[in-house]
Design a protein around this motif. Sequence first.
Motif, PDB file in Angstrom:
ATOM      1  N   ASN A  76       0.823  -1.212   0.000  1.00  0.00           N
ATOM      2  CA  ASN A  76       0.000   0.000   0.000  1.00  0.00           C
ATOM      3  C   ASN A  76       0.858   1.263   0.000  1.00  0.00           C
ATOM      4  OD1 ASN A  76      -2.276  -1.614   0.039  1.00  0.00           O
ATOM      5  ND2 ASN A  76      -2.668  -1.325   2.221  1.00  0.00           N
ATOM      6  N   ARG A 108       2.250   1.647  -3.457  1.00  0.00           N
ATOM      7  CA  ARG A 108       1.180   2.093  -4.360  1.00  0.00           C
ATOM      8  C   ARG A 108       0.928   3.595  -4.186  1.00  0.00           C
ATOM      9  NH1 ARG A 108      -0.269   2.134  -8.912  1.00  0.00           N
ATOM     10  NH2 ARG A 108      -0.058  -0.100  -8.952  1.00  0.00           N
ATOM     11  N   ALA A 109       0.896   4.063  -2.950  1.00  0.00           N
ATOM     12  CA  ALA A 109       0.673   5.489  -2.694  1.00  0.00           C
ATOM     13  C   ALA A 109       1.804   6.329  -3.290  1.00  0.00           C
ATOM     14  CB  ALA A 109       0.544   5.747  -1.201  1.00  0.00           C
ATOM     15  N   LYS A 110       3.034   5.865  -3.171  1.00  0.00           N
ATOM     16  CA  LYS A 110       4.170   6.591  -3.748  1.00  0.00           C
ATOM     17  C   LYS A 110       4.086   6.620  -5.263  1.00  0.00           C
ATOM     18  CE  LYS A 110       7.421   5.744   0.013  1.00  0.00           C
ATOM     19  NZ  LYS A 110       8.666   5.067   0.421  1.00  0.00           N
ATOM     20  N   LEU A 111       3.718   5.493  -5.873  1.00  0.00           N
ATOM     21  CA  LEU A 111       3.573   5.440  -7.326  1.00  0.00           C
ATOM     22  C   LEU A 111       2.454   6.360  -7.804  1.00  0.00           C
ATOM     23  CD1 LEU A 111       4.025   1.625  -8.048  1.00  0.00           C
ATOM     24  CD2 LEU A 111       5.595   3.480  -8.647  1.00  0.00           C
ATOM     25  N   ASP A 112       1.335   6.336  -7.088  1.00  0.00           N
ATOM     26  CA  ASP A 112       0.213   7.206  -7.446  1.00  0.00           C
ATOM     27  C   ASP A 112       0.619   8.675  -7.367  1.00  0.00           C
ATOM     28  OD1 ASP A 112      -1.369   4.982  -7.894  1.00  0.00           O
ATOM     29  OD2 ASP A 112      -2.467   5.151  -5.993  1.00  0.00           O
ATOM     30  N   ALA A 113       1.357   9.032  -6.326  1.00  0.00           N
ATOM     31  CA  ALA A 113       1.811  10.412  -6.166  1.00  0.00           C
ATOM     32  C   ALA A 113       2.780  10.794  -7.286  1.00  0.00           C
ATOM     33  CB  ALA A 113       2.470  10.603  -4.802  1.00  0.00           C
ATOM     34  N   GLN A 170       2.901   9.469 -10.298  1.00  0.00           N
ATOM     35  CA  GLN A 170       2.144   9.568 -11.543  1.00  0.00           C
ATOM     36  C   GLN A 170       1.347  10.871 -11.597  1.00  0.00           C
ATOM     37  OE1 GLN A 170       0.009   5.830 -11.424  1.00  0.00           O
ATOM     38  NE2 GLN A 170       1.473   4.865 -12.827  1.00  0.00           N
ATOM     39  N   ALA A 171       0.771  11.271 -10.475  1.00  0.00           N
ATOM     40  CA  ALA A 171       0.034  12.527 -10.428  1.00  0.00           C
ATOM     41  C   ALA A 171       0.968  13.699 -10.694  1.00  0.00           C
ATOM     42  CB  ALA A 171      -0.662  12.686  -9.079  1.00  0.00           C
ATOM     43  N   GLN A 172       2.149  13.664 -10.101  1.00  0.00           N
ATOM     44  CA  GLN A 172       3.147  14.727 -10.322  1.00  0.00           C
ATOM     45  C   GLN A 172       3.570  14.748 -11.782  1.00  0.00           C
ATOM     46  OE1 GLN A 172       4.231  17.102  -8.273  1.00  0.00           O
ATOM     47  NE2 GLN A 172       5.509  17.941  -9.888  1.00  0.00           N
TER      48      GLN A 172
END
Length: 114
Positions: free
Chosen positions: A87, A90-95, A97-99
Amino acid sequence: MTEETIEVTATETTETTEDTAAEQPQIASSLTAQERDVIANMPYEEARDKLMQAVRALENGGLSLDESMRQWEIGEALAQRAQSLLNTVRAKLDAAQAQQAQTAATAGTQSNLQ
C-alpha cells in the motif's frame, strides 16, 4: 510427511515504518510483542517468504490445533505487513504519476517557466 513450522526471529533492519503494532487493532494472540515488532519491521521480501512458509506448513497438515493456530496468526501478521508495504509503494507510485501528469500538462507552456 514432515512437519514444518515457522519461527519468527529477530533480524536487524534500518527501515522505519509508519505502521506500528499500536495502530493495529489488538486481538487475543499467542504472538509476543517482540514477535509482532519483528514482523512489523520486516522488509517485504522476508515477510512474503515467511508467509509462504506458514501457508505451506498449514497445507501440509500434521500440526496440532495450537500449532495450526500459531501458524495462522503468524501468517495473518505477515500478510498484514506485506500488504501495508504494498500500500505504501502504491501510494508513492500514485503520487509520482500525479506529479508526472501535472508536469506534462504544463510542459511547453509559459506557466512552467515562471
